[in-house]
Design a protein around this motif. Structure first.
Motif, PDB file in Angstrom:
ATOM      1  N   TYR A  17      -7.509 -11.673  21.556  1.00  0.00           N
ATOM      2  CA  TYR A  17      -6.166 -12.252  21.640  1.00  0.00           C
ATOM      3  C   TYR A  17      -5.110 -11.163  21.800  1.00  0.00           C
ATOM      4  O   TYR A  17      -5.254 -10.048  21.287  1.00  0.00           O
ATOM      5  CB  TYR A  17      -5.874 -13.083  20.380  1.00  0.00           C
ATOM      6  CG  TYR A  17      -6.766 -14.300  20.238  1.00  0.00           C
ATOM      7  CD1 TYR A  17      -6.819 -15.267  21.239  1.00  0.00           C
ATOM      8  CD2 TYR A  17      -7.552 -14.493  19.098  1.00  0.00           C
ATOM      9  CE1 TYR A  17      -7.639 -16.382  21.110  1.00  0.00           C
ATOM     10  CE2 TYR A  17      -8.373 -15.606  18.970  1.00  0.00           C
ATOM     11  CZ  TYR A  17      -8.409 -16.547  19.982  1.00  0.00           C
ATOM     12  OH  TYR A  17      -9.223 -17.646  19.861  1.00  0.00           O
ATOM     13  N   CYS A  18      -4.003 -11.498  22.476  1.00  0.00           N
ATOM     14  CA  CYS A  18      -2.900 -10.545  22.673  1.00  0.00           C
ATOM     15  C   CYS A  18      -2.237 -10.240  21.324  1.00  0.00           C
ATOM     16  O   CYS A  18      -2.299 -11.046  20.391  1.00  0.00           O
ATOM     17  CB  CYS A  18      -1.841 -11.129  23.593  1.00  0.00           C
ATOM     18  SG  CYS A  18      -2.456 -11.828  25.127  1.00  0.00           S
ATOM     19  N   ALA A  19      -1.536  -9.122  21.257  1.00  0.00           N
ATOM     20  CA  ALA A  19      -0.784  -8.779  20.044  1.00  0.00           C
ATOM     21  C   ALA A  19       0.270  -9.853  19.774  1.00  0.00           C
ATOM     22  O   ALA A  19       0.983 -10.270  20.684  1.00  0.00           O
ATOM     23  CB  ALA A  19      -0.105  -7.425  20.228  1.00  0.00           C
ATOM     24  N   GLY A  20       0.336 -10.299  18.541  1.00  0.00           N
ATOM     25  CA  GLY A  20       1.349 -11.288  18.161  1.00  0.00           C
ATOM     26  C   GLY A  20       0.981 -12.719  18.471  1.00  0.00           C
ATOM     27  O   GLY A  20       1.778 -13.632  18.260  1.00  0.00           O
ATOM     28  N   CYS A  21      -0.232 -12.952  18.953  1.00  0.00           N
ATOM     29  CA  CYS A  21      -0.676 -14.318  19.269  1.00  0.00           C
ATOM     30  C   CYS A  21      -1.063 -15.051  17.986  1.00  0.00           C
ATOM     31  O   CYS A  21      -1.711 -14.480  17.111  1.00  0.00           O
ATOM     32  CB  CYS A  21      -1.885 -14.256  20.197  1.00  0.00           C
ATOM     33  SG  CYS A  21      -2.612 -15.878  20.515  1.00  0.00           S
ATOM     34  N   GLY A  22      -0.694 -16.332  17.906  1.00  0.00           N
ATOM     35  CA  GLY A  22      -1.031 -17.114  16.711  1.00  0.00           C
ATOM     36  C   GLY A  22      -2.501 -17.500  16.618  1.00  0.00           C
ATOM     37  O   GLY A  22      -2.991 -17.869  15.552  1.00  0.00           O
ATOM     38  N   GLY A  44      -9.133 -22.628  27.568  1.00  0.00           N
ATOM     39  CA  GLY A  44      -7.924 -21.960  27.079  1.00  0.00           C
ATOM     40  C   GLY A  44      -8.310 -20.687  26.351  1.00  0.00           C
ATOM     41  O   GLY A  44      -9.472 -20.294  26.306  1.00  0.00           O
ATOM     42  N   CYS A  45      -7.310 -20.047  25.732  1.00  0.00           N
ATOM     43  CA  CYS A  45      -7.567 -18.733  25.128  1.00  0.00           C
ATOM     44  C   CYS A  45      -8.552 -18.793  23.972  1.00  0.00           C
ATOM     45  O   CYS A  45      -9.194 -17.797  23.661  1.00  0.00           O
ATOM     46  CB  CYS A  45      -6.253 -18.100  24.700  1.00  0.00           C
ATOM     47  SG  CYS A  45      -5.307 -17.521  26.127  1.00  0.00           S
ATOM     48  N   ALA A  46      -8.710 -19.965  23.338  1.00  0.00           N
ATOM     49  CA  ALA A  46      -9.675 -20.081  22.233  1.00  0.00           C
ATOM     50  C   ALA A  46     -11.096 -20.311  22.740  1.00  0.00           C
ATOM     51  O   ALA A  46     -11.997 -20.586  21.951  1.00  0.00           O
ATOM     52  CB  ALA A  46      -9.262 -21.193  21.278  1.00  0.00           C
ATOM     53  N   ASN A  87      -0.482 -25.686  19.542  1.00  0.00           N
ATOM     54  CA  ASN A  87       0.627 -25.948  20.482  1.00  0.00           C
ATOM     55  C   ASN A  87       1.450 -24.666  20.648  1.00  0.00           C
ATOM     56  O   ASN A  87       2.233 -24.308  19.772  1.00  0.00           O
ATOM     57  CB  ASN A  87       1.486 -27.093  19.918  1.00  0.00           C
ATOM     58  CG  ASN A  87       2.688 -27.388  20.801  1.00  0.00           C
ATOM     59  OD1 ASN A  87       2.913 -26.723  21.822  1.00  0.00           O
ATOM     60  ND2 ASN A  87       3.471 -28.382  20.403  1.00  0.00           N
ATOM     61  N   ASN A  88       1.256 -24.005  21.800  1.00  0.00           N
ATOM     62  CA  ASN A  88       2.089 -22.838  22.113  1.00  0.00           C
ATOM     63  C   ASN A  88       2.968 -23.088  23.336  1.00  0.00           C
ATOM     64  O   ASN A  88       3.502 -22.159  23.930  1.00  0.00           O
ATOM     65  CB  ASN A  88       1.240 -21.564  22.271  1.00  0.00           C
ATOM     66  CG  ASN A  88       0.196 -21.702  23.357  1.00  0.00           C
ATOM     67  OD1 ASN A  88       0.285 -22.588  24.192  1.00  0.00           O
ATOM     68  ND2 ASN A  88      -0.790 -20.822  23.354  1.00  0.00           N
ATOM     69  N   ALA A  89       3.063 -24.354  23.723  1.00  0.00           N
ATOM     70  CA  ALA A  89       4.019 -24.811  24.748  1.00  0.00           C
ATOM     71  C   ALA A  89       3.747 -24.281  26.155  1.00  0.00           C
ATOM     72  O   ALA A  89       4.607 -24.443  27.037  1.00  0.00           O
ATOM     73  CB  ALA A  89       5.462 -24.499  24.326  1.00  0.00           C
ATOM     74  N   THR A 116       2.402 -18.859  18.514  1.00  0.00           N
ATOM     75  CA  THR A 116       3.123 -17.981  19.449  1.00  0.00           C
ATOM     76  C   THR A 116       2.242 -17.555  20.633  1.00  0.00           C
ATOM     77  O   THR A 116       1.033 -17.390  20.492  1.00  0.00           O
ATOM     78  CB  THR A 116       3.563 -16.709  18.709  1.00  0.00           C
ATOM     79  OG1 THR A 116       2.457 -16.253  17.925  1.00  0.00           O
ATOM     80  CG2 THR A 116       4.754 -16.969  17.817  1.00  0.00           C
ATOM     81  N   CYS A 117       2.885 -17.328  21.765  1.00  0.00           N
ATOM     82  CA  CYS A 117       2.202 -16.789  22.950  1.00  0.00           C
ATOM     83  C   CYS A 117       3.110 -15.726  23.580  1.00  0.00           C
ATOM     84  O   CYS A 117       3.741 -15.976  24.615  1.00  0.00           O
ATOM     85  CB  CYS A 117       1.887 -17.893  23.948  1.00  0.00           C
ATOM     86  SG  CYS A 117       1.047 -17.291  25.430  1.00  0.00           S
ATOM     87  N   PRO A 118       3.213 -14.541  22.955  1.00  0.00           N
ATOM     88  CA  PRO A 118       4.137 -13.518  23.457  1.00  0.00           C
ATOM     89  C   PRO A 118       3.925 -13.190  24.941  1.00  0.00           C
ATOM     90  O   PRO A 118       4.888 -12.988  25.680  1.00  0.00           O
ATOM     91  CB  PRO A 118       3.829 -12.294  22.581  1.00  0.00           C
ATOM     92  CG  PRO A 118       3.229 -12.844  21.341  1.00  0.00           C
ATOM     93  CD  PRO A 118       2.493 -14.092  21.755  1.00  0.00           C
TER      94      PRO A 118
HETATM   95  S1  SF4 Z   1      -2.280 -17.769  23.794  1.00  0.00           S
HETATM   96 FE1  SF4 Z   1      -0.927 -16.318  24.852  1.00  0.00          FE
HETATM   97  S2  SF4 Z   1      -0.673 -14.590  23.468  1.00  0.00           S
HETATM   98 FE2  SF4 Z   1      -2.470 -15.758  22.796  1.00  0.00          FE
HETATM   99  S3  SF4 Z   1      -4.219 -14.752  23.786  1.00  0.00           S
HETATM  100 FE3  SF4 Z   1      -3.541 -16.448  25.101  1.00  0.00          FE
HETATM  101  S4  SF4 Z   1      -2.118 -15.506  26.565  1.00  0.00           S
HETATM  102 FE4  SF4 Z   1      -2.381 -14.080  24.849  1.00  0.00          FE
END
Ligand code: SF4
Ligand SMILES: Cc1ncc(C[n+]2csc(CCOP(=O)(O)OP(=O)(O)O)c2C)c(N)n1
Length: 240
Positions: free
Chosen positions: A16-21, A49-51, A119-121, A210-212
């Motif tokens: 995950y990116c820095a600051g991601c929830g 998705g990212c998960a 929900n990160n919109a 969050t999704c910085p």
């Molecule tokens: S949800 Fe956004 S911040 Fe988190 S890993 Fe995915 S792209 Fe990166």
């Protein structure tokens, strides 16, 4: 009490990116499973998705469901193995767009599973397309001038919609943008699992996250934007 590193979590470097929830939510699920002592009988379902790689961090049985089908897979597993604790994670693109029919019908049947709805919109994984939950005026890769309700519709309030269904046991919206809300989120995740243990039926926790990277903000700016803007459209609290 739990040890500093949950038994339900694997020692892997995060993608995950820095600051991601997402990372916080991944760990909260593991802590809740440890505290409820259900690791040996839990089955988690990762989304798109990212998960999608959540199973790299979950130290219990897992599987994967394509494009919004987490509720269907969870339902199938739970019906065949009713003694297992079955949960799914889904982002807003996964749950509220491509998998909308799945989640509504699963909730409407009162399936005895838990869904953690992140929900990160935006669609994080595919670099920030508009999601059903994108705020009015929010700039995304597919709404470069901001979401315009005349063309793009309004943010979809999934939790409010699902809370209307009679078979739903529990719906709460929480957030992970600061420590106080992280603690509340863990409590909600535990409650959802507890409901399943007590056979109360369908539970969903919507977690504002969050999704910085796709919000084009620093981690700190992202936490503040969530607190000052996202919560206005998606107020926190128990909906059912
Ligand atoms: S949800 Fe956004 S911040 Fe988190 S890993 Fe995915 S792209 Fe990166
Ligand atoms: C129009 C469209 N349909 C389907 C996909 C496939 N797809 C890949 S990732 C994703 C969802 C990712 O967003 P989200 O569920 O919000 O999870 P996040 O990555 O933000 O955690 C989807 C729908 C896509 N990219 N675009």
């Amino acid at each position: 009490m739990i040890s500093w590193f949950p038994k339900s979590m694997k020692h892997n470097v995060t993608h995950y990116c820095a600051g991601c929830g997402h990372g916080i939510i991944t760990r909260l699920i593991c802590e809740a499973i440890d505290e409820l002592n259900i690791r040996e009988k839990t089955i988690g379902i990762a989304p798109i998705g990212c998960a999608v790689l959540a199973y790299n961090y979950w130290n219990f049985d897992t599987t994967e469901a394509a494009h919004g089908r987490v509720p269907a897979v969870a339902m199938g597993i739970k019906r065949v193995l009713p003694d297992r604790i079955v949960f799914g994670c889904q982002g807003d693109g996964d749950l509220a767009a491509i998998g909308l029919a799945e989640i509504i019908h699963c909730a409407n049947r009162g399936e005895n599973i838990c869904i953690f709805f992140i929900n990160n919109a935006v669609y994080g994984m595919t670099q920030g397309q508009m999601a059903p939950t994108t705020l009015i005026g929010q700039k995304t890769a597919t709404t470069p001038d901001g979401r315009n309700p005349e063309d793009d519709g309004y943010p979809l309030k999934i939790s409010e919609m699902l809370a209307l269904l009679p078979a739903v046991a529990y719906i709460e919206r929480t957030s992970v943008h600061n420590p106080q809300n992280v603690i509340k989120t863990k409590k909600a995740i535990k409650k959802a699992f507890q409901n399943q243990i007590e056979k109360k039926g369908f539970s969903l926790v919507e977690i504002l996250s969050t999704c910085p990277s796709c919000w084009d903000k620093t981690p700190v700016e992202s936490a503040l934007w969530l607190q000052n803007e996202l919560i206005k459209t998606f107020p926190l609290g128990v909906l059912k």
